[in-house]
Design a protein around this motif. Structure first.
Motif, PDB file in Angstrom:
ATOM      1  N   GLU A   1       0.892  -1.070   0.123  1.00  0.00           N
ATOM      2  CA  GLU A   1       0.103  -0.209   0.092  1.00  0.00           C
ATOM      3  C   GLU A   1       1.042   1.284   0.122  1.00  0.00           C
ATOM      4  O   GLU A   1       0.755   2.116  -0.608  1.00  0.00           O
ATOM      5  CB  GLU A   1      -0.814   0.064   1.192  1.00  0.00           C
ATOM      6  CG  GLU A   1      -1.908  -1.164   1.253  1.00  0.00           C
ATOM      7  CD  GLU A   1      -3.018  -1.166   0.136  1.00  0.00           C
ATOM      8  OE1 GLU A   1      -3.074   0.105  -0.480  1.00  0.00           O
ATOM      9  OE2 GLU A   1      -3.501  -2.409  -0.011  1.00  0.00           O
ATOM     10  N   TYR A   2       2.176   1.110   0.774  1.00  0.00           N
ATOM     11  CA  TYR A   2       2.904   2.362   0.832  1.00  0.00           C
ATOM     12  C   TYR A   2       3.723   2.600  -0.624  1.00  0.00           C
ATOM     13  O   TYR A   2       3.420   3.655  -1.071  1.00  0.00           O
ATOM     14  CB  TYR A   2       3.964   2.106   2.073  1.00  0.00           C
ATOM     15  CG  TYR A   2       5.053   3.143   1.596  1.00  0.00           C
ATOM     16  CD1 TYR A   2       4.858   4.456   2.272  1.00  0.00           C
ATOM     17  CD2 TYR A   2       6.318   2.737   1.312  1.00  0.00           C
ATOM     18  CE1 TYR A   2       5.863   5.376   2.242  1.00  0.00           C
ATOM     19  CE2 TYR A   2       7.418   3.762   1.296  1.00  0.00           C
ATOM     20  CZ  TYR A   2       7.055   4.951   1.703  1.00  0.00           C
ATOM     21  OH  TYR A   2       8.024   5.909   1.696  1.00  0.00           O
ATOM     22  N   GLN A   3       4.102   1.691  -1.224  1.00  0.00           N
ATOM     23  CA  GLN A   3       4.742   1.795  -2.420  1.00  0.00           C
ATOM     24  C   GLN A   3       3.544   2.275  -3.659  1.00  0.00           C
ATOM     25  O   GLN A   3       3.871   3.092  -4.633  1.00  0.00           O
ATOM     26  CB  GLN A   3       5.067   0.467  -3.035  1.00  0.00           C
ATOM     27  CG  GLN A   3       6.549   0.078  -2.269  1.00  0.00           C
ATOM     28  CD  GLN A   3       6.748  -1.272  -2.496  1.00  0.00           C
ATOM     29  OE1 GLN A   3       6.071  -2.215  -3.102  1.00  0.00           O
ATOM     30  NE2 GLN A   3       7.995  -1.684  -2.366  1.00  0.00           N
TER      31      GLN A   3
ATOM     32  N   PHE B   1      -2.222  -1.210   7.844  1.00  0.00           N
ATOM     33  CA  PHE B   1      -1.597  -2.511   7.864  1.00  0.00           C
ATOM     34  C   PHE B   1      -0.632  -2.561   8.745  1.00  0.00           C
ATOM     35  O   PHE B   1      -0.204  -3.532   9.251  1.00  0.00           O
ATOM     36  CB  PHE B   1      -1.587  -2.960   6.415  1.00  0.00           C
ATOM     37  CG  PHE B   1      -3.021  -3.589   5.916  1.00  0.00           C
ATOM     38  CD1 PHE B   1      -3.284  -4.690   6.046  1.00  0.00           C
ATOM     39  CD2 PHE B   1      -3.349  -2.667   4.725  1.00  0.00           C
ATOM     40  CE1 PHE B   1      -4.567  -5.095   5.546  1.00  0.00           C
ATOM     41  CE2 PHE B   1      -4.602  -3.193   3.955  1.00  0.00           C
ATOM     42  CZ  PHE B   1      -5.217  -4.336   4.407  1.00  0.00           C
ATOM     43  N   ALA B   2       0.206  -1.425   8.678  1.00  0.00           N
ATOM     44  CA  ALA B   2       1.499  -1.380   9.633  1.00  0.00           C
ATOM     45  C   ALA B   2       1.278  -1.437  11.072  1.00  0.00           C
ATOM     46  O   ALA B   2       1.913  -2.135  11.831  1.00  0.00           O
ATOM     47  CB  ALA B   2       2.463  -0.229   9.338  1.00  0.00           C
TER      48      ALA B   2
ATOM     49  N   ALA C   1      10.518   1.321  10.807  1.00  0.00           N
ATOM     50  CA  ALA C   1      11.152   2.163   9.762  1.00  0.00           C
ATOM     51  C   ALA C   1      10.087   2.485   8.587  1.00  0.00           C
ATOM     52  O   ALA C   1       9.874   3.762   8.278  1.00  0.00           O
ATOM     53  CB  ALA C   1      12.296   1.936   8.914  1.00  0.00           C
ATOM     54  N   LEU C   2       9.537   1.453   8.137  1.00  0.00           N
ATOM     55  CA  LEU C   2       8.217   1.587   7.238  1.00  0.00           C
ATOM     56  C   LEU C   2       7.094   2.749   7.945  1.00  0.00           C
ATOM     57  O   LEU C   2       6.741   3.705   7.212  1.00  0.00           O
ATOM     58  CB  LEU C   2       7.409   0.379   6.947  1.00  0.00           C
ATOM     59  CG  LEU C   2       6.430   0.322   5.993  1.00  0.00           C
ATOM     60  CD1 LEU C   2       6.680   1.098   4.649  1.00  0.00           C
ATOM     61  CD2 LEU C   2       5.696  -0.954   5.780  1.00  0.00           C
ATOM     62  N   ILE C   3       6.732   2.561   9.025  1.00  0.00           N
ATOM     63  CA  ILE C   3       5.973   3.547   9.806  1.00  0.00           C
ATOM     64  C   ILE C   3       6.637   4.909   9.899  1.00  0.00           C
ATOM     65  O   ILE C   3       5.661   5.883   9.302  1.00  0.00           O
ATOM     66  CB  ILE C   3       5.573   2.983  11.155  1.00  0.00           C
ATOM     67  CG1 ILE C   3       4.926   1.620  11.189  1.00  0.00           C
ATOM     68  CG2 ILE C   3       4.888   4.119  12.071  1.00  0.00           C
ATOM     69  CD1 ILE C   3       4.813   1.062  12.423  1.00  0.00           C
TER      70      ILE C   3
ATOM     71  N   ALA D   1       7.036  10.556  12.659  1.00  0.00           N
ATOM     72  CA  ALA D   1       7.988   9.998  11.801  1.00  0.00           C
ATOM     73  C   ALA D   1       9.465   9.796  12.672  1.00  0.00           C
ATOM     74  O   ALA D   1      10.182   8.531  12.624  1.00  0.00           O
ATOM     75  CB  ALA D   1       8.150  10.545  10.687  1.00  0.00           C
ATOM     76  N   ALA D   2       9.686  10.920  13.292  1.00  0.00           N
ATOM     77  CA  ALA D   2      11.135  10.868  13.984  1.00  0.00           C
ATOM     78  C   ALA D   2      11.143  10.016  15.183  1.00  0.00           C
ATOM     79  O   ALA D   2      11.974   9.251  15.317  1.00  0.00           O
ATOM     80  CB  ALA D   2      11.428  12.115  14.510  1.00  0.00           C
ATOM     81  N   GLU D   3       9.812   9.992  15.928  1.00  0.00           N
ATOM     82  CA  GLU D   3       9.661   8.876  16.986  1.00  0.00           C
ATOM     83  C   GLU D   3       9.884   7.228  16.459  1.00  0.00           C
ATOM     84  O   GLU D   3      10.457   6.647  17.074  1.00  0.00           O
ATOM     85  CB  GLU D   3       8.526   9.121  17.626  1.00  0.00           C
ATOM     86  CG  GLU D   3       8.412  10.531  18.573  1.00  0.00           C
ATOM     87  CD  GLU D   3       7.315  10.824  18.854  1.00  0.00           C
ATOM     88  OE1 GLU D   3       6.099  10.358  18.739  1.00  0.00           O
ATOM     89  OE2 GLU D   3       7.007  11.853  19.851  1.00  0.00           O
ATOM     90  N   ALA D   4       9.289   7.196  15.165  1.00  0.00           N
ATOM     91  CA  ALA D   4       9.258   5.734  14.748  1.00  0.00           C
ATOM     92  C   ALA D   4      10.511   5.631  13.992  1.00  0.00           C
ATOM     93  O   ALA D   4      11.112   4.401  14.511  1.00  0.00           O
ATOM     94  CB  ALA D   4       8.191   5.609  13.348  1.00  0.00           C
TER      95      ALA D   4
END
Length: 645
Positions: free
Chosen positions: A11-13, A23-24, A40-42, A55-58
């Motif tokens: 889905e991301y791609q 889904f993640a 990292a995907l999240i 994003a930084a926290e993930a």
């Protein structure tokens, strides 16, 4: 977990970010919490969705679970995004490992080290300094400030010399070396700077001036016209001025409403500003004024504010977590009429907030002894001694002059001298003790020469001086010896807690001021403790402060007319113990009666200044010079238990 992860990636791609995140997160709940690739995907999904903080926290969590090779990339992303999102705490938690795993990335090291610096964790950033790029002025500025604040002057001097060896005409390195020379009292370098400034319009000198901090300039310049020129700070604030943003001012509140005062500072803690202003601040008439303290103090604020009066603590509104624009918006939401900046061009100031504010009236007060050039301000709150009429052409602001002194002074909460013997301070019992507790960087060649002349004329005297850096002590000793004063006649004082400092001050006989930048809070500390201060007035604000304070204390005879008169009076007092004893007795009496330490009287004068600003604004008049009339003189002491020096 694997199936959800694969679907999330698919889905991301495809660019379907909400579905990818769903889904993640399902994969995360199904046992993927320790899977660095999933985390990292999240991070990537959050980033592409515009949520840099999440994003930084993930990415930071992904780095925790990854090996060093993968973690290096994740941490670099985490730090970069955290910086953009203002997540300083996240940078502090992962920064050291990020720098270690990315040794060839000086910009990353700079970002992390800057975060540690901003929070006062100076020692913890030390290992990162080796990763910085010495060819980059921003990086070198961080190194300079780090070494200065930790007192690593020998290392700093070596850094600057090494840089100048390869780039002798570099503006930043030269400005830094001249500034550090004042802190370590390298008089040959200070003299070289003075020689350059005799022709301030020559290309190299003009370049130095334009890149010099405003606070550094007042340490050596007594020329108001020169002090009014642009400084290092000017370009950095240009983008937030109304001329660049198109911002206009709000209307002042209506007559009959409370005047809303907003004070802006990061010194709402155990700083010299609060040593002076706390009691007057707490004395404000809240029936007539609505007062807010917009506080961006980061270190020790809550613990130190806990000792404040309860009603004053209630006035504090933290803005340290806000951007300049958001802080300005908050000031607007609270309908502040008069915004008073207490910092000016001093360390940690956020003058962008002042520029972006739409407050109807904006003033500078107390923090900086001069015009705060390059900032959208209407008034400078001063007094007739520090800013006589001749100063008006050199101030971008209109002068709002309080009648007795611009400087408030605590008297009830200020530490009071306790009995102490000279031996405890390492002082001789039988010598006349001249003293200076001003910052060592205020000791100019002129000051050095005057002090040396006094000591030569009075051979049975010593100079007791606060000068902490070892390199500065060595340089001052050598310079005094070159002026014919033996090293044994210099007694160096160490920094001690404020109550102990106030107690040791009266052990001296007479304080000698510095020129062209006087003692400011230091002068009031000495007068509070009962030590007379001898000065000579200068030709700019910073050089007239001691004269202002002595006048407000009723001791004008300690204000000499010239350098020669300064030396003559110092020697006369050293040789006339009866005159000095009488002077100290007058000082003791004046502290409870004269205006200098009368913070209630000061608060009334300051409030009258605000009312006069309000009257003009409500009448639709532009700001203009204001002189506040003094209240009738007191006929009785305002404190019954003033300290005895």
């Amino acid at each position: 977990m694997k199936k959800s992860f694969e679907q999330a990636l698919k889905e991301y791609q495809a660019g379907r970010l909400p579905e990818a995140l769903k889904f993640a997160e399902r994969a995360l709940k199904a046992g993927g919490a320790n899977h660095p690739g999933l985390l990292a995907l999240i991070g990537n999904i959050r980033f592409k969705s515009g949520d840099r903080a999440a994003a930084a926290e993930a990415f930071a969590r992904a780095a925790e679970k990854a090996d060093d090779k993968a973690a290096a990339g994740y941490l670099k992303l985490a730090v970069t995004l955290a910086q953009a999102a203002g997540l300083t705490d996240l940078i502090l938690s992962v920064g050291a490992r990020a720098v270690k795993l990315n040794p060839a990335d000086p910009e990353l090291a700079f970002t992390v080290a800057s975060a540690f610096f901003s929070r006062g964790h100076w020692g913890e950033m030390t290992p990162m300094l080796d990763r910085l790029d010495r060819r980059n002025d921003r990086h070198m500025a961080l190194i300079v400030n780090h070494h200065r604040l930790l007192g690593k002057f020998e290392a700093l001097w070596a850094e600057l010399d090494k840089g100048l060896a390869s780039k002798p005409d570099d503006w930043f390195l030269n400005v830094s070396k001249f500034a550090v020379a004042r802190e370590v009292l390298d008089f040959p370098t200070i003299e070289r700077h003075a020689a350059l400034m005799r022709a301030p319009d020559a290309p190299f000198a003009a370049g130095l001036l334009a890149r010099e901090p405003a606070l550094g300039r007042i340490l050596w310049s007594d020329d108001e016209a020169l002090n009014a020129r642009p400084t290092q700070e000017t370009p950095s604030y240009a983008a937030t001025l109304p001329s660049a943003t198109g911002r206009t001012r709000r209307a002042f509140s209506a007559p009959g409403e409370k005047i809303r005062i907003g004070y802006l500072s990061n010194d709402f803690h155990g700083h010299a500003t609060m040593t002076l202003f706390l009691e007057a601040l707490a004395t404000h008439d809240l029936e007539r004024f609505d007062v807010t303290l917009f506080c961006y103090t980061e270190r020790h604020a809550a613990a130190q504010q806990a000792a404040w009066p309860e009603h004053l603590r209630q006035l504090v509104v933290p803005v340290g977590h806000l951007s300049d624009a958001d802080a300005a918006a908050l000031i607007s939401e609270r309908r502040i009429d008069i915004l008073v900046d207490l910092k000016g061009h001093t360390m940690g100031a956020r003058l962008g907030i002042v520029n972006l504010s739409d407050a109807p009236v904006k003033a500078t007060f107390l923090g900086f002894p001069g015009s705060v050039t390059g900032i959208d301000l209407d008034y400078a709150i001063t007094d007739p001694i520090v800013t006589p009429d001749t100063s008006k052409p050199f101030f971008a602001e209109k002068l709002c002059r309080l009648p007795e002194t611009y400087q408030p002074n605590n008297c009830r909460t200020r530490a009071r001298p306790q009995p102490m013997e000279r031996a405890a301070a390492g002082l001789p019992e039988d010598a006349f003790v001249f003293a200076s507790f001003n910052a060592a960087y205020k000791i100019t060649p002129r000051t050095l020469a005057l002090w040396a002349e006094v000591l030569r004329a009075e051979p049975d005297s010593v100079l007791w001086i606060l000068c902490r850096p070892a390199l500065a002590r060595r340089n001052l000793t050598e310079a005094m010896m070159a002026h014919g004063v033996a090293a044994s006649r210099l007694i160096f004082a160490d920094n001690v807690p404020y109550p102990a400092h106030v107690s040791r001050i009266p052990l001296a006989d007479l304080a000698l001021d510095t020129f062209p930048c006087n003692g400011h809070t230091t002068t009031s500390d000495m007068l509070w403790a009962g030590l007379p201060v001898l000065t000579a007035p200068g030709t700019a604000f910073a050089g007239r402060v001691s004269a202002s304070l002595l006048s407000a204390l009723g001791l004008p005879e300690l204000i000499t007319e010239s350098d020669a008169a300064f030396v003559e009076e110092a020697v006369r007092l050293a040789r006339d113990p009866y005159a000095l004893t009488a002077l100290r007795a007058r000082l003791d009496e004046a502290r409870a009666r004269a205006p200098l330490f009368d913070n209630e009287r000061f608060a009334h004068h300051l409030e009258r200044a605000f009312e006069m600003m309000a009257d003009r604004a409500r009448a639709g008049l532009a700001p203009d010079h204001i002189d506040v009339e003094a209240l009738p003189a007191r006929t009785a002491p305002f404190i019954s238990d003033a300290p005895v020096g």
